[in-house]
Design a protein around this motif. Structure first.
Motif, mmCIF file in Angstrom:
data_model
loop_
_atom_site.group_PDB
_atom_site.id
_atom_site.type_symbol
_atom_site.label_atom_id
_atom_site.label_comp_id
_atom_site.label_asym_id
_atom_site.label_seq_id
_atom_site.Cartn_x
_atom_site.Cartn_y
_atom_site.Cartn_z
ATOM 1 N N HIS A 21 46.990 43.586 32.462
ATOM 2 C CA HIS A 21 47.462 43.170 33.817
ATOM 3 C C HIS A 21 48.836 43.817 34.277
ATOM 4 O O HIS A 21 49.144 44.128 35.118
ATOM 5 N N LYS A 71 40.461 39.859 40.309
ATOM 6 C CA LYS A 71 40.401 38.562 40.925
ATOM 7 C C LYS A 71 38.909 37.963 40.942
ATOM 8 O O LYS A 71 38.036 38.953 41.169
ATOM 9 N N THR A 89 42.490 44.370 41.628
ATOM 10 C CA THR A 89 41.974 44.746 42.840
ATOM 11 C C THR A 89 40.998 45.865 42.745
ATOM 12 O O THR A 89 41.181 46.345 41.410
ATOM 13 N N LYS A 91 46.120 33.596 35.673
ATOM 14 C CA LYS A 91 45.297 34.156 37.105
ATOM 15 C C LYS A 91 45.355 35.539 37.138
ATOM 16 O O LYS A 91 46.437 36.155 36.959
ATOM 17 N N ARG A 92 44.292 36.130 37.432
ATOM 18 C CA ARG A 92 44.266 37.680 37.622
ATOM 19 C C ARG A 92 44.380 37.881 39.025
ATOM 20 O O ARG A 92 44.289 37.083 39.955
ATOM 21 N N THR A 93 44.986 39.164 39.047
ATOM 22 C CA THR A 93 45.502 39.898 40.449
ATOM 23 C C THR A 93 44.956 40.932 40.824
ATOM 24 O O THR A 93 45.179 41.516 41.763
#
Length: 475
Positions: free
Chosen positions: A181, A262, A31, A27-29
């Protein structure tokens, strides 16, 4: 593409709470701000320090127009690229995890292969350029202290080979960071460093102007018959275009940066905001470096404001600026190499899905928490890449001409051609329509600029090769 089950098996050891996107990827976080940090790290590089020289070759009119024009083109085409992240719809379509995937989805396999060759050659070239520049900044610290002790006329020349080797060893350790990431903190530090050394260069130039010691400037830059011959003027102008193009050649990593964002808000919207923040900030610094640097040095502007010793004093501030450059380039090196690593590691995993050497992760734990892991493919493959890049940098340590060549190779196809053609295909823009004609005009203009820059940079590299020997270069 790895399935969700494969990924869950891979991360099951100590990572039961790991979440995944709908395609099985972690899962991408990311911003807007983390993307902006990555972009600024990749844009503001060593090229900013050559803008005073570039402005001197083109003059007040040509320098300012070129900087603003390239900034507008880069902003427009980077937003086109952001809309191609999902296909066929920019918001609800299938994700494209790399630049090659974007091109394949929109333009087909042949274009994708051409894009991959250009992208990874350009990224590898950037890494070589950053190795050269970082070592020159390390030597500049040594030289600055030498000049301070012995006087500005002293012969202070040192080999940059030991510094390149030291940087290569350090990058081998950093290259074990798995992916973009995990580079957010490093990118943030690198972005701060880039603002730091750019601000020091601007401040020193401004102090020179205020003191009344600024150089001679003209509307058209270096003057034929006074500073240079007609042929030299033409070649230098071409190389200056390449240098400025290099400062905006960051599209090769944009898709991979967007792939860290995200899913909410939609990635293309967030990426466009990050593009705007980054390019507005960067262009402001570029204009100040180009304008104030040219005003301070005039037509005799050095190829690099901080390592070309336009400034000798205060020596400690010059040292600080060059240390900032090194720290920034250490981070930028990793941002530019991650897409290369991702490409061949993904290919290897798909080719040999059951290989322990390629797929097995060896976790390093503190208590029950995994803090790091290493992988044999990552360890060996990335080490070999860094070693080869370091050897090539030692063999051809040229600054301005090498920057111009990188800019010429990467700017048109990656920053302009592929984004424009994908936008035309995605939006089904009709041939000969007004918008189609405008897009093709931008395409053709940037192609001409790239050809001129390539010709000038090749001529410059030829001149430098005639006066220096590989592995024996001293600055």
């Amino acid at each position: 593409m790895r399935g969700t089950e494969d990924v869950n098996n891979k991360f099951s050891d100590g990572d039961e709470d790991q979440q995944f996107d709908d395609d099985g990827k972690p899962k991408r976080t990311g911003t807007i701000w983390s993307a902006s940090a990555h972009i600024i790290t990749s844009i503001i590089g060593s090229g900013v320090l050559s803008l005073a020289w570039g402005t001197a070759q083109l003059g007040w009119i040509g320098g300012l127009v070129t900087l603003i024009t390239f900034s507008c083109i880069a902003f427009y085409t980077s937003n086109l690229l952001a809309d191609c992240y999902r296909s066929p719809d920019p918001v609800t379509g299938k994700r494209n995890h790399s630049y090659m995937e974007e091109v394949r989805s929109n333009l087909g396999r042949i274009n994708s292969i051409a894009c991959g060759i250009l992208q990874y050659a350009n990224l590898s070239g950037m890494v070589i350029g950053y190795t050269i520049t970082a070592s020159i900044s390390m030597v500049a610290v040594h030289k600055s202290n030498c000049f301070h002790r012995k006087g500005h006329s002293a012969s202070c020349k040192f080999s940059n080979n030991p510094y390149m080797i030291g940087l290569g060893v350090f990058e081998i350790f950093l290259s074990q960071i798995p992916n973009l990431h995990n580079l957010t903190i490093l990118s943030a530090i690198a972005a701060v460093m880039s603002f730091g050394y750019s601000s020091i260069g601007i401040g020193l130039a401004l102090a020179t102007i205020i003191s009344g010691k600024g150089g001679k400037t003209t509307l058209t830059g270096v003057e034929v018959g006074i500073d240079v011959t007609v042929a030299d003027k033409v070649w230098r102008a071409c190389r200056a275009l390449g240098d400025i193009a290099f400062t905006y050649s960051f599209s090769a990593v944009l898709v991979e940066i967007q792939d860290t964002l995200k899913s909410e808000p939609p990635e293309n919207q967030a990426m466009k905001k990050a593009n705007g923040i980054s390019l507005f900030t960067v262009t402001a610094f570029y204009l100040m470096c180009g304008i104030l640097g040219y005003a301070a040095f005039g037509n005799d502007a050095p190829g690099n404001m901080l390592t070309g010793f336009g400034f000798y004093e205060p020596f400690w501030l010059v040292d600080v600026a060059n240390i900032f450059i090194v720290v920034h380039l250490v981070g930028a090196y990793q941002v530019f190499t991650q897409p290369v690593y991702l490409f061949y590691e993904t290919w290897a995993r798909e080719k040999w899905p059951n290989s322990t050497f390629i797929n097995k992760e060896y976790p390093i734990k503190i208590g029950n928490k995994r803090v790091l892991s290493f992988n044999l493919l990552r360890l060996t493959g990335r080490t070999i890449f860094v070693v080869l890049a370091t050897i090539l940098a030692m063999a051809m340590p040229f600054f301005n001409d090498f920057l111009a060549l990188l800019g010429a190779i990467g700017f048109w196809p990656l920053t302009v051609y592929f984004p424009v053609q994908m936008h035309i295909a995605q939006r089904k823009i009709k041939r000969t329509s007004l918008k189609w004609c405008i897009l093709q005009l931008i395409n053709f203009f940037c192609l001409l600029v790239s050809l001129a820059a390539a010709a000038g940079s090749i001529q410059g590299v030829g001149e430098t090769l005639s006066t220096s020997k590989p592995f024996q270069y001293k600055v």
